[in-house]
Design a protein around this motif. Structure first.
Motif, mmCIF file in Angstrom:
data_model
loop_
_atom_site.group_PDB
_atom_site.id
_atom_site.type_symbol
_atom_site.label_atom_id
_atom_site.label_comp_id
_atom_site.label_asym_id
_atom_site.label_seq_id
_atom_site.Cartn_x
_atom_site.Cartn_y
_atom_site.Cartn_z
ATOM 1 N N LEU A 90 -5.608 -8.353 -8.833
ATOM 2 C CA LEU A 90 -6.461 -9.525 -9.062
ATOM 3 C C LEU A 90 -5.998 -10.630 -7.773
ATOM 4 O O LEU A 90 -6.801 -11.303 -7.325
ATOM 5 N N GLN A 91 -4.591 -10.395 -7.194
ATOM 6 C CA GLN A 91 -4.349 -11.349 -6.235
ATOM 7 C C GLN A 91 -4.275 -10.661 -4.727
ATOM 8 O O GLN A 91 -3.750 -11.093 -3.894
ATOM 9 N N GLY A 92 -4.708 -9.401 -4.614
ATOM 10 C CA GLY A 92 -4.751 -8.646 -3.622
ATOM 11 C C GLY A 92 -3.423 -7.948 -3.119
ATOM 12 O O GLY A 92 -3.386 -7.639 -1.956
ATOM 13 N N TYR A 93 -2.288 -8.187 -3.849
ATOM 14 C CA TYR A 93 -1.011 -7.686 -3.266
ATOM 15 C C TYR A 93 -0.935 -6.213 -2.976
ATOM 16 O O TYR A 93 -0.448 -5.887 -1.908
ATOM 17 N N LEU A 94 -1.786 -5.572 -4.099
ATOM 18 C CA LEU A 94 -1.330 -4.288 -3.561
ATOM 19 C C LEU A 94 -2.356 -3.643 -2.414
ATOM 20 O O LEU A 94 -1.767 -2.977 -1.741
ATOM 21 N N ALA A 95 -3.576 -4.250 -2.257
ATOM 22 C CA ALA A 95 -4.371 -3.864 -1.290
ATOM 23 C C ALA A 95 -3.563 -4.335 0.153
ATOM 24 O O ALA A 95 -3.538 -3.663 1.086
ATOM 25 N N HIS A 96 -3.003 -5.435 0.211
ATOM 26 C CA HIS A 96 -2.115 -5.893 1.224
ATOM 27 C C HIS A 96 -1.130 -5.174 1.557
ATOM 28 O O HIS A 96 -0.850 -4.888 2.834
ATOM 29 N N ALA A 97 -0.302 -4.582 0.565
ATOM 30 C CA ALA A 97 0.732 -3.802 0.809
ATOM 31 C C ALA A 97 0.328 -2.509 1.415
ATOM 32 O O ALA A 97 1.011 -2.029 2.398
ATOM 33 N N ILE A 98 -0.749 -2.121 1.158
ATOM 34 C CA ILE A 98 -1.256 -0.853 1.835
ATOM 35 C C ILE A 98 -1.969 -1.136 3.132
ATOM 36 O O ILE A 98 -1.501 -0.038 3.937
ATOM 37 N N GLU A 99 -2.724 -1.689 3.122
ATOM 38 C CA GLU A 99 -3.374 -2.091 4.329
ATOM 39 C C GLU A 99 -2.364 -2.630 5.478
ATOM 40 O O GLU A 99 -2.746 -2.384 6.522
ATOM 41 N N GLY A 100 -1.467 -3.598 5.377
ATOM 42 C CA GLY A 100 -0.606 -3.905 5.912
ATOM 43 C C GLY A 100 0.609 -3.088 6.229
ATOM 44 O O GLY A 100 1.952 -3.423 6.875
ATOM 45 N N ASP A 101 0.700 -1.889 5.766
ATOM 46 C CA ASP A 101 1.657 -0.891 6.021
ATOM 47 C C ASP A 101 3.095 -1.270 5.352
ATOM 48 O O ASP A 101 4.116 -0.672 5.560
ATOM 49 N N GLN A 102 3.066 -2.262 4.290
ATOM 50 C CA GLN A 102 4.320 -2.397 3.703
ATOM 51 C C GLN A 102 4.807 -1.227 2.832
ATOM 52 O O GLN A 102 5.869 -0.885 2.645
ATOM 53 N N LEU A 103 3.581 -0.576 2.201
ATOM 54 C CA LEU A 103 4.155 0.347 1.318
ATOM 55 C C LEU A 103 4.481 1.499 2.006
ATOM 56 O O LEU A 103 5.630 2.267 1.574
ATOM 57 N N ALA A 104 3.851 1.920 3.031
ATOM 58 C CA ALA A 104 4.260 3.045 3.745
ATOM 59 C C ALA A 104 5.667 2.921 4.237
ATOM 60 O O ALA A 104 6.202 3.803 4.423
ATOM 61 N N SER A 105 5.835 1.733 4.842
ATOM 62 C CA SER A 105 7.418 1.447 5.406
ATOM 63 C C SER A 105 8.267 1.422 4.394
ATOM 64 O O SER A 105 9.391 2.189 4.572
ATOM 65 N N ALA A 106 8.116 0.876 3.083
ATOM 66 C CA ALA A 106 9.117 1.165 2.060
ATOM 67 C C ALA A 106 9.192 2.436 1.742
ATOM 68 O O ALA A 106 10.448 3.139 1.352
ATOM 69 N N LEU A 107 8.191 3.276 1.342
ATOM 70 C CA LEU A 107 8.385 4.745 1.161
ATOM 71 C C LEU A 107 9.142 5.440 2.149
ATOM 72 O O LEU A 107 9.842 6.332 1.797
ATOM 73 N N GLU A 108 8.908 5.193 3.384
ATOM 74 C CA GLU A 108 9.487 5.912 4.404
ATOM 75 C C GLU A 108 11.015 5.636 4.558
ATOM 76 O O GLU A 108 11.796 6.573 4.610
ATOM 77 N N SER A 109 11.223 4.404 4.087
ATOM 78 C CA SER A 109 12.817 4.023 3.890
ATOM 79 C C SER A 109 13.499 4.706 2.834
ATOM 80 O O SER A 109 14.425 4.935 2.763
ATOM 81 N N LEU A 110 12.772 5.014 1.784
ATOM 82 C CA LEU A 110 13.463 5.798 0.614
ATOM 83 C C LEU A 110 13.583 7.051 0.887
ATOM 84 O O LEU A 110 14.405 7.605 0.543
ATOM 85 N N GLY A 111 12.772 7.977 1.824
ATOM 86 C CA GLY A 111 12.759 9.059 2.059
ATOM 87 C C GLY A 111 13.518 9.419 3.344
ATOM 88 O O GLY A 111 14.150 10.422 3.322
ATOM 89 N N GLN A 112 13.783 8.209 3.969
ATOM 90 C CA GLN A 112 14.371 8.615 5.203
ATOM 91 C C GLN A 112 15.264 7.130 5.799
ATOM 92 O O GLN A 112 14.423 6.417 6.603
ATOM 93 N N PRO A 113 16.165 7.050 5.139
ATOM 94 C CA PRO A 113 16.853 5.681 5.296
ATOM 95 C C PRO A 113 17.265 5.488 6.883
ATOM 96 O O PRO A 113 17.405 4.127 6.971
ATOM 97 N N VAL A 114 17.332 6.257 7.609
ATOM 98 C CA VAL A 114 17.594 6.076 9.125
ATOM 99 C C VAL A 114 16.221 6.376 9.718
ATOM 100 O O VAL A 114 15.843 7.264 9.932
#
Length: 118
Positions: free
Chosen positions: A23-47
């Motif tokens: 409803l607040q667009g947080y999920l769409a923003h996290a995906i479209e703004g690469d936040q989710l991708a960056s966080a997942l990359e950090s989980l999988g590859q800390p360096v």
């Protein structure tokens, strides 16, 4: 909530949601703004790899998503306590894996109340 993450093959997943789930667009923003991708990359590859500027942007995205998730978790603590009547001990045991960390959960609760305007 009907957000679903489906593993489609070896290293591939699909995320689906509806407007009612975001409803607040947080999920769409996290995906479209690469936040989710960056966080997942950090989980999988800390360096992280890339130029200092690229790594800085990835860290910025990860930190922004982490802050948002902390606020959402605090809001959920308010719901668990005020709406569902759960004890501090039960919430601490579930969220922090330690029933003695009730003061930490209370701090989350207070943060959640402040962010909700209550």
């Amino acid at each position: 909530m009907s957000v679903t993450v489906t593993k489609t093959s070896g290293f591939t997943a699909e995320i689906t949601w509806t407007t009612d789930d975001d409803l607040q667009g947080y999920l769409a923003h996290a995906i479209e703004g690469d936040q989710l991708a960056s966080a997942l990359e950090s989980l999988g590859q800390p360096v992280l790899h890339g130029t200092p500027e690229q790594v800085l942007i990835k860290a910025q995205h990860t930190a922004a998503l982490a802050r948002l998730l902390e606020r959402r978790a605090a809001s959920q603590v308010v719901q668990l306590r005020d709406i569902h009547g759960l004890s501090w001990r039960k919430i601490a045991a579930t969220l922090l894996d330690d029933p003695t960390k009730q003061s930490s959960v209370r701090r989350m609760y207070e943060s959640g109340r402040r962010h909700s305007g209550n």
